[in-house]
Design an enzyme around this catalytic site. Sequence first.
Site, PDB file in Angstrom:
ATOM      1  N   LYS A 120     -47.258 -37.241 -31.648  1.00 50.49           N
ATOM      2  CA  LYS A 120     -47.401 -36.042 -31.118  1.00 50.49           C
ATOM      3  C   LYS A 120     -48.500 -35.959 -29.942  1.00 50.49           C
ATOM      4  CE  LYS A 120     -45.469 -32.388 -32.409  1.00 50.49           C
ATOM      5  NZ  LYS A 120     -44.134 -31.805 -32.513  1.00 50.49           N
TER       6      LYS A 120
HETATM    7  N1  GLU Z   1     -41.311 -30.993 -30.706  1.00 48.74           N
HETATM    8  C1  GLU Z   1     -40.127 -30.972 -31.603  1.00 48.74           C
HETATM    9  C2  GLU Z   1     -40.531 -31.165 -32.922  1.00 48.74           C
HETATM   10  O1  GLU Z   1     -41.398 -31.064 -33.430  1.00 48.74           O
HETATM   11  C3  GLU Z   1     -38.889 -32.199 -31.173  1.00 48.74           C
HETATM   12  C4  GLU Z   1     -39.749 -33.696 -31.034  1.00 48.74           C
HETATM   13  C5  GLU Z   1     -38.729 -34.748 -30.564  1.00 48.74           C
HETATM   14  O2  GLU Z   1     -37.497 -34.130 -30.015  1.00 48.74           O
HETATM   15  O3  GLU Z   1     -38.804 -35.879 -30.268  1.00 48.74           O
HETATM   16  O4  GLU Z   1     -39.654 -31.604 -33.710  1.00 48.74           O
END
Ligand code: GLU
Length: 430
Positions: A120
Site C-alpha cells: 500500500k
Molecule cells: N485499494 C483496494 C483495496 O484496499 C484495491 C487494491 C487493488 O486492487 O490492488 O483492496
Amino acid sequence: MASTSTANDDPERESEESESALETARRQLRRAATLLDVDENIVERLAHPKAVHEVTVPVERDDGTVDVFTGYRAQHDSVRGPFKGGLRYHPDVTRDECVGLGMWMTWKCAVMDLPFGGAKGGVAVDPKSLSDAETERLTRRFAGELRDVIGPNTDIPAPDMGTTPQTMAWLMDAYSMQEGETTPGVVTGKPPVVGGSEGRDAAPGRSVALVTREAVEYYGDDLAGTTVAIQGFGSVGANAARLLDDWGADVVAVSDVNGGIYDSDGLDTHAIPTHDEEPEAVLGHDAPATVTNDELLELDVDVLVPAAVGNVLTAANAGDVSADLVVEGANGPTTSGASEVFAEREIPVVPDILANAGGVTVSYFEWLQDINRRKWSLERVHEELDAEMQSAWRRVREEFEARDVTWREAAYVVALSRVAEAHATRGLWP
Ligand code: GLU
C-alpha cells in the site's frame, strides 16, 4: 466526522482512535498465529514489511509556487506473487499506515487465493486542495519517483482513498512513457479505454453486497426486508447500497463525510448521488431525517456497513452498536478494542479482507486482461467475481464452523496458513 470533542474528552477513546493500522494489523497477525501451527520466525518476518520506499514529491502549483509532499510505497510480502495494493491521497497517510494497510493486502489476496502479495502507498496530501492539473502533476512525479520499485511483475498499484481511475491512467502513462512502451499491467483500476476492466470500479461494493447476502442468509434471515445502514457513499458504500437495495434489502441510512440521511422505509439509493457523481451530496437528498456519522453507527438496524474510513468502531462506541451484523466495507474500520467488544456481545463482524476483496479480485482480472491483451465482458467479470467470492466465503465459513473463532480470525487462518506455507516451502534466501 462529528463530535471530535468527545474524542478529546475521553482519553481511552482518543488512544483507541489513534491506534495505527500497523498496530491493529500486528495484533491481528499475532492472534491468528496462536490459532495455527506456524513457525514463529515466519510470523516475526510477516510482522515487518519487506521494504518501505519514502519519496519526496515536489509539485508546481497553478500559481507557479512549488509545494513538497511525502509519498510512500510499503511492500509487505511477495511470497505468493507481485506486491499488490492501492495508493491513497489523504492528509493522514503515514509510513506506518501504509505498512499496516499493506499487510492487510497480503491477507486479502491470500484469502481470495490470488497470486499476489500485499502493498500500500500514498501521498500525504489533501486531494481536495489540489486542482485537476496539480493532481496530474503530483501523480506523474510520484510515478516517476516509484518507477524503479513498481512494474507489472513486481508491484502493481491501484486506486484507494482519494485516488480514481483517472489517477491510475496518469500513473500508467507516466510509467509507460519512461519505459518506452505502453504497459497497462503496471496499475489496475484504470478506465476501460486504456486497459481497465469492466466492473472494476463497482467491484469492492459488489463483494460487500455479496458477502452481506451470504452472511444474512447464514444467520437464517432473508435479505428481502433486512435493514441496512451504510457509512460512506463512495465506490464501496454506494455500490453496496444500490445492489443491496436491488436485491430487496431496505437501505435505511447512508452518509458521506458531512453526515447521513435516514428513512425507516428504505431510501431510494439510485436517486442519491454517489461521491463520483457529485461529491458530498448525500445531505442534499430529501429524506425524513438526518443523522450524524456517529449516530449512523448506532442505528437499530439488522446490518451495519462501515464503508468510509478506518477506526470508526472503537471500544468507546462498540457497546452502543445496535446492528446484529457488521460487514466491513472500509479497510480497518474496527479497532482491536471494538473487536473485543463485538466478540463479547456476539455480534458477528465480517472482516474487510474478505468483504471488500472484490476490488483486488477484479484488479487481478484486469491484470490478466492486460498481460493477455484480451478484454472480458462485464458479464464474465461478474460471473467470475461471484464465483471467487462464493469460494472464499465457503472456505472462511469452514474455518469459522470448525473453530471457536470470530469471522476475522477465520479469514486470517485461511490467509495466514497459505502465506506461511508458501514461506515454509520456498525457504529463506540465501
Ligand atoms: N485499494 C483496494 C483495496 O484496499 C484495491 C487494491 C487493488 O486492487 O490492488 O483492496
